[in-house]
Scaffold this motif. Sequence first.
Motif, PDB file in Angstrom:
ATOM      1  N   UNK A 102       0.765  -0.728   0.155  1.00  0.00           N
ATOM      2  CA  UNK A 102      -0.241  -0.238  -0.259  1.00  0.00           C
ATOM      3  C   UNK A 102       0.706   1.252   0.055  1.00  0.00           C
ATOM      4  N   UNK A 103       1.780   1.334   0.893  1.00  0.00           N
ATOM      5  CA  UNK A 103       2.519   2.626   0.389  1.00  0.00           C
ATOM      6  C   UNK A 103       4.004   2.583  -0.430  1.00  0.00           C
ATOM      7  N   UNK A 104       3.711   1.733  -1.555  1.00  0.00           N
ATOM      8  CA  UNK A 104       4.230   2.292  -2.657  1.00  0.00           C
ATOM      9  C   UNK A 104       2.942   3.206  -3.790  1.00  0.00           C
ATOM     10  N   UNK A 105       2.322   3.298  -3.905  1.00  0.00           N
ATOM     11  CA  UNK A 105       1.387   3.151  -4.419  1.00  0.00           C
ATOM     12  C   UNK A 105       0.445   5.021  -4.104  1.00  0.00           C
ATOM     13  N   UNK A 106       0.888   5.804  -4.215  1.00  0.00           N
ATOM     14  CA  UNK A 106       0.147   6.757  -4.027  1.00  0.00           C
ATOM     15  C   UNK A 106      -1.294   7.836  -4.237  1.00  0.00           C
ATOM     16  N   UNK A 107      -0.985   7.531  -6.078  1.00  0.00           N
ATOM     17  CA  UNK A 107      -1.555   7.735  -6.678  1.00  0.00           C
ATOM     18  C   UNK A 107      -1.919   6.339  -7.626  1.00  0.00           C
ATOM     19  N   UNK A 108      -2.802   6.444  -8.972  1.00  0.00           N
ATOM     20  CA  UNK A 108      -2.687   4.920  -9.610  1.00  0.00           C
ATOM     21  C   UNK A 108      -3.568   3.798  -9.542  1.00  0.00           C
ATOM     22  N   UNK A 109      -3.813   3.854  -7.900  1.00  0.00           N
ATOM     23  CA  UNK A 109      -4.520   2.671  -7.489  1.00  0.00           C
ATOM     24  C   UNK A 109      -6.258   2.452  -8.388  1.00  0.00           C
ATOM     25  N   UNK A 110      -6.589   3.506  -8.550  1.00  0.00           N
ATOM     26  CA  UNK A 110      -7.783   3.751  -9.524  1.00  0.00           C
ATOM     27  C   UNK A 110      -8.007   2.517 -10.491  1.00  0.00           C
ATOM     28  N   UNK A 111      -6.180   3.570 -10.983  1.00  0.00           N
ATOM     29  CA  UNK A 111      -6.252   2.550 -12.837  1.00  0.00           C
ATOM     30  C   UNK A 111      -6.186   1.256 -12.858  1.00  0.00           C
ATOM     31  N   UNK A 112      -5.179   1.027 -11.740  1.00  0.00           N
ATOM     32  CA  UNK A 112      -4.538  -0.519 -11.673  1.00  0.00           C
ATOM     33  C   UNK A 112      -6.066  -0.952 -11.704  1.00  0.00           C
ATOM     34  N   UNK A 113      -7.198  -0.807 -10.749  1.00  0.00           N
ATOM     35  CA  UNK A 113      -7.529  -1.883 -10.662  1.00  0.00           C
ATOM     36  C   UNK A 113      -8.657  -1.778 -11.385  1.00  0.00           C
ATOM     37  N   UNK A 114      -8.908  -0.969 -12.659  1.00  0.00           N
ATOM     38  CA  UNK A 114      -9.873  -0.644 -13.532  1.00  0.00           C
ATOM     39  C   UNK A 114      -9.294  -0.910 -14.702  1.00  0.00           C
ATOM     40  N   UNK A 115      -7.242  -1.574 -14.676  1.00  0.00           N
ATOM     41  CA  UNK A 115      -7.019  -2.215 -15.925  1.00  0.00           C
ATOM     42  C   UNK A 115      -7.161  -3.454 -15.508  1.00  0.00           C
ATOM     43  N   UNK A 116      -6.906  -4.247 -14.205  1.00  0.00           N
ATOM     44  CA  UNK A 116      -7.246  -5.435 -14.360  1.00  0.00           C
ATOM     45  C   UNK A 116      -9.073  -6.048 -14.563  1.00  0.00           C
ATOM     46  N   UNK A 117      -9.793  -4.848 -13.858  1.00  0.00           N
ATOM     47  CA  UNK A 117     -11.443  -4.721 -13.883  1.00  0.00           C
ATOM     48  C   UNK A 117     -11.836  -4.965 -15.783  1.00  0.00           C
ATOM     49  N   UNK A 118     -11.191  -4.451 -16.527  1.00  0.00           N
ATOM     50  CA  UNK A 118     -11.150  -4.322 -18.288  1.00  0.00           C
ATOM     51  C   UNK A 118     -10.643  -5.416 -19.270  1.00  0.00           C
ATOM     52  N   UNK A 119      -9.322  -5.995 -18.176  1.00  0.00           N
ATOM     53  CA  UNK A 119      -8.921  -6.855 -18.737  1.00  0.00           C
ATOM     54  C   UNK A 119     -10.219  -8.009 -18.488  1.00  0.00           C
ATOM     55  N   UNK A 120     -10.578  -8.337 -17.705  1.00  0.00           N
ATOM     56  CA  UNK A 120     -11.455  -9.140 -17.357  1.00  0.00           C
ATOM     57  C   UNK A 120     -12.909  -9.492 -18.305  1.00  0.00           C
ATOM     58  N   UNK A 121     -12.949  -8.156 -18.167  1.00  0.00           N
ATOM     59  CA  UNK A 121     -14.344  -7.977 -19.202  1.00  0.00           C
ATOM     60  C   UNK A 121     -13.748  -8.837 -20.920  1.00  0.00           C
ATOM     61  N   UNK A 122     -12.251  -7.582 -21.087  1.00  0.00           N
ATOM     62  CA  UNK A 122     -11.644  -8.613 -22.118  1.00  0.00           C
ATOM     63  C   UNK A 122     -11.462 -10.322 -22.708  1.00  0.00           C
ATOM     64  N   UNK A 123     -12.041 -10.774 -21.634  1.00  0.00           N
ATOM     65  CA  UNK A 123     -11.134 -12.411 -21.941  1.00  0.00           C
ATOM     66  C   UNK A 123     -13.054 -12.464 -22.928  1.00  0.00           C
ATOM     67  N   UNK A 124     -14.506 -12.100 -22.081  1.00  0.00           N
ATOM     68  CA  UNK A 124     -15.344 -12.121 -22.361  1.00  0.00           C
ATOM     69  C   UNK A 124     -15.618 -11.900 -24.054  1.00  0.00           C
ATOM     70  N   UNK A 125     -15.188 -10.556 -24.060  1.00  0.00           N
ATOM     71  CA  UNK A 125     -16.028  -9.540 -25.000  1.00  0.00           C
ATOM     72  C   UNK A 125     -14.945  -9.886 -26.448  1.00  0.00           C
ATOM     73  N   UNK A 126     -14.132 -10.821 -26.590  1.00  0.00           N
ATOM     74  CA  UNK A 126     -13.398 -11.346 -27.056  1.00  0.00           C
ATOM     75  C   UNK A 126     -13.423 -13.077 -27.456  1.00  0.00           C
TER      76      UNK A 126
END
Length: 126
Positions: A102-126
């Motif tokens: 947690x101390x390594x991420x000051x900002x960008x945590x939401x973007x990282x979670x969004x990248x994970x979430x949308x890579x999961x959605x991409x599995x089904x869309x492809x």
Amino acid sequence: VFALIVFSCLLGDGYTSKSEYPELFCVFNHNEDACRYGIGIGVLAFLACIFFFMVDVYFPQISNTTDRKYLVLADLSFSGLWTFLWFIGFCFLTNQWSWTRDEDVYFGADSARAAITFSFFSIFSW
């Protein structure tokens, strides 16, 4: 659209730095390969979508059935491969995010979670 979201999140907020160290590092457990994989697969998927969209536009004008068959098989094969690569990307990003402190991420945590979430959605869309 999902590929665009994944690579834009990683390009925008996927790299951060500490105040005492000016160099950028990936928010996914300082693993540069995780960011590179997400960006690479997202960019290539976006370009492939543009290519296959153009093929779909010109598809009715192709009169040769052999060419049509090869285009459909190429689309099917590429979609299967990319589904697998998105699955690998989801697992890789999720694994690296679970090891991120947690101390390594000051900002960008939401973007990282969004990248994970949308890579999961991409599995089904492809």
